[in-house]
Design an enzyme around this catalytic site. Structure first.
Site, PDB file in Angstrom:
ATOM      1  N   ASP A  13       0.880  -1.239  -0.102  1.00  0.00           N
ATOM      2  CA  ASP A  13       0.002   0.039  -0.074  1.00  0.00           C
ATOM      3  C   ASP A  13       0.817   1.191   0.005  1.00  0.00           C
ATOM      4  O   ASP A  13       0.696   2.044  -0.950  1.00  0.00           O
ATOM      5  CB  ASP A  13      -0.785   0.134   1.201  1.00  0.00           C
ATOM      6  CG  ASP A  13      -2.027  -1.103   1.293  1.00  0.00           C
ATOM      7  OD1 ASP A  13      -2.446  -1.266   0.198  1.00  0.00           O
ATOM      8  OD2 ASP A  13      -2.442  -1.433   2.406  1.00  0.00           O
ATOM      9  N   ARG A  92       0.111   2.607  16.324  1.00  0.00           N
ATOM     10  CA  ARG A  92      -0.173   3.572  15.554  1.00  0.00           C
ATOM     11  C   ARG A  92      -0.283   4.864  16.271  1.00  0.00           C
ATOM     12  O   ARG A  92       0.355   6.080  15.602  1.00  0.00           O
ATOM     13  CB  ARG A  92      -1.845   3.461  15.251  1.00  0.00           C
ATOM     14  CG  ARG A  92      -2.044   2.544  14.337  1.00  0.00           C
ATOM     15  CD  ARG A  92      -1.071   1.977  13.054  1.00  0.00           C
ATOM     16  NE  ARG A  92      -1.067   0.944  12.319  1.00  0.00           N
ATOM     17  CZ  ARG A  92      -0.417   0.604  11.406  1.00  0.00           C
ATOM     18  NH1 ARG A  92       0.705   1.104  11.362  1.00  0.00           N
ATOM     19  NH2 ARG A  92      -0.721  -0.301  10.714  1.00  0.00           N
ATOM     20  N   ASP A 121      -6.883   1.540  10.974  1.00  0.00           N
ATOM     21  CA  ASP A 121      -5.670   2.107  11.245  1.00  0.00           C
ATOM     22  C   ASP A 121      -5.859   3.721  10.854  1.00  0.00           C
ATOM     23  O   ASP A 121      -5.078   4.625  11.374  1.00  0.00           O
ATOM     24  CB  ASP A 121      -4.605   1.480  10.428  1.00  0.00           C
ATOM     25  CG  ASP A 121      -4.087   0.228  11.235  1.00  0.00           C
ATOM     26  OD1 ASP A 121      -4.482   0.395  12.421  1.00  0.00           O
ATOM     27  OD2 ASP A 121      -3.819  -0.552  10.587  1.00  0.00           O
ATOM     28  N   SER A 173      -2.668  -9.360   3.905  1.00  0.00           N
ATOM     29  CA  SER A 173      -2.134  -8.130   4.263  1.00  0.00           C
ATOM     30  C   SER A 173      -1.615  -8.382   5.768  1.00  0.00           C
ATOM     31  O   SER A 173      -2.025  -9.006   6.692  1.00  0.00           O
ATOM     32  CB  SER A 173      -3.153  -7.103   4.387  1.00  0.00           C
ATOM     33  OG  SER A 173      -2.721  -6.009   5.302  1.00  0.00           O
TER      34      SER A 173
HETATM   35  N1  ARG Z   1      -7.437  -5.589  12.800  1.00  0.00           N
HETATM   36  C1  ARG Z   1      -6.010  -5.181  13.494  1.00  0.00           C
HETATM   37  C2  ARG Z   1      -6.337  -3.887  14.211  1.00  0.00           C
HETATM   38  O1  ARG Z   1      -7.372  -3.297  13.922  1.00  0.00           O
HETATM   39  C3  ARG Z   1      -4.707  -4.982  12.403  1.00  0.00           C
HETATM   40  C4  ARG Z   1      -4.998  -4.284  11.413  1.00  0.00           C
HETATM   41  C5  ARG Z   1      -3.975  -4.124  10.437  1.00  0.00           C
HETATM   42  N2  ARG Z   1      -3.954  -5.591   9.958  1.00  0.00           N
HETATM   43  C6  ARG Z   1      -3.289  -5.970   8.827  1.00  0.00           C
HETATM   44  N3  ARG Z   1      -3.179  -7.316   8.527  1.00  0.00           N
HETATM   45  N4  ARG Z   1      -2.586  -5.092   7.879  1.00  0.00           N
HETATM   46  O2  ARG Z   1      -5.593  -3.420  14.782  1.00  0.00           O
END
Ligand code: ARG
Length: 388
Positions: A13, A92, A121, A173
């Protein structure tokens, strides 16, 4: 020329974001936080430059992550919907904090991120950025461009000579840091299917995990893990060591249908051996050293704390207030917890604390009992009076 600082991970991404922002006429400065990802800093820098970055910042934030974010969540027993130790979610706000610092240093008016319109995120990064620097403008290319699937991004990357590691048969991902790995997408979207073997990142599938019990002791001081098997270590090393030990025993994989902030239910698989081990041991030590009322209230606080972190409200006053409560409860959480790991299990085998509220003289069913049995009849009478 307009300057943008992009939160860059090295993944598909954000690699596409660089060239998209360049095409929009921005000078693109990449910022990567090293929280323990799969890419080495040198590799990251190379990939960013190859993808068109004008400048690259890489900061090793593992220590700050461990002591200022992970530790608070550990002491709060923060686990989302019973199965997610919040590894991505905790990273984050820290990334946002440093992104804002780089933007200030570079006098950039824009920041950008590679989060999708469906995920959590974007919420976490943007809430944090808005709290820390309300004037910064935020660009989210994935909400604007017409690359709507990972397949189309892979096509775009190929056409724009962007170096990527993903290919069409391994389409998950993945977000990785020292506290855990999040894996989603691909065949995980079919709920009737067991996660495929290629969805395993570093935890051994149970069938391939080692065939003997592994014993470990962890010592905590006021809630802070500080020794493994009697050896003093800093928190980052403790986490890295437990990830290694746990992974070989198949410990720490969870498979969760989770409720995202924006309202979608999604399936995510997590790998977090160290986090599960530390949560299990820490909670065990709390059950030995804290009184029952504190334990009961702490459960409610844990639930709220986890929701808050999940929803991206790290920099809220409420989180700080909850931390103040949690910190105070850790005064007595000192001692050693021993456990053994086998085929995905973490089984407690030893508890030891000079603050233990367990007293064998009261609890015993054997001789030398110091408990005054004559008191119980009256106690029950009074305790039951209102109900009678
Ligand atoms: N679902 C998780 C969260 O909300 C991870 C998000 C990112 N996941 C990923 N496979 N890129 O914290």
């Amino acid at each position: 020329m307009r300057k943008v600082v992009l939160a860059y991970s090295g993944g598909l991404d954000t690699s596409c974001c660089i060239s998209w922002l360049k095409n929009k006429g921005f000078k693109v400065i990449c910022f990567s936080a090293n929280l323990g990802s799969e890419f080495s800093p040198a590799d990251l820098r190379k990939r960013a430059v190859k993808s068109g970055a004008d400048k690259v910042y890489i900061k090793d934030l593992k220590k700050e992550f461990a002591y200022d974010y992970i530790l608070s969540a550990l002491c709060a027993n923060a686990v989302y919907e019973g199965k997610y130790v919040l590894s991505t979610a905790l990273g984050r706000p820290l990334i946002a904090k440093h992104l804002v610092e780089v933007a200030k240093k570079e006098k950039a008016g824009f920041v950008a991120h590679g989060c999708t319109a469906k995920g959590n995120d974007q919420v976490r990064l943007e809430l944090s950025i808005k709290i820390l620097s309300p004037g910064l403008k935020i660009i989210a290319p994935l909400r604007e461009w017409d690359l709507t699937s990972r397949e189309s991004e892979i096509e775009y990357a190929k056409n724009n000579k962007i170096p990527i590691k993903t290919n069409k048969n391994k389409i998950y991902s993945i977000d990785q840091n020292i506290w855990g790995v999040s894996v989603e997408g691909g065949s995980l979207e079919d709920l009737d299917k067991e996660p495929a073997l290629n969805s395993y990142v570093f935890v051994k599938p149970l069938g391939m995990s080692i065939n003997k019990e592994v014993y470990v002791d962890i010592e905590f001081i006021k809630g802070v893990p500080c020794k493994i098997n009697g050896r003093k270590m800093d928190l980052v090393s403790i986490i890295e060591k437990l990830n290694k030990l746990g992974a070989q025993c198949g410990v720490g994989r969870t498979d969760l249908i989770e409720d995202r902030v924006i309202g979608i239910k999604s399936r995510e698989v997590y790998e977090a051996p160290a986090a599960w081990i530390l949560h299990t041991a820490h909670r065990e030590l709390e059950s030995l050293t804290l009184d029952k009322e504190t334990l009961a209230l702490k459960e409610l606080i844990s639930l709220k704390y986890a929701q808050l972190v999940y929803q991206g409200l790290w920099f809220s006053g409420l989180r700080e207030s909850l931390d103040a409560f949690v910190n105070k409860t850790q005064d007595r959480v000192t001692g050693v917890i021993g456990f053994k790991m086998y085929k995905g299990n973490v089984i407690i085998v030893k508890r030891d604390s000079s603050y233990a509220l367990y007293n064998k003289k009261f609890a015993t069913y054997g001789d030398n009992d110091k408990f005054d049995r004559s008191l119980s009849r009256g106690f029950i009478k009074l305790f039951g009076m209102p109900y009678r």
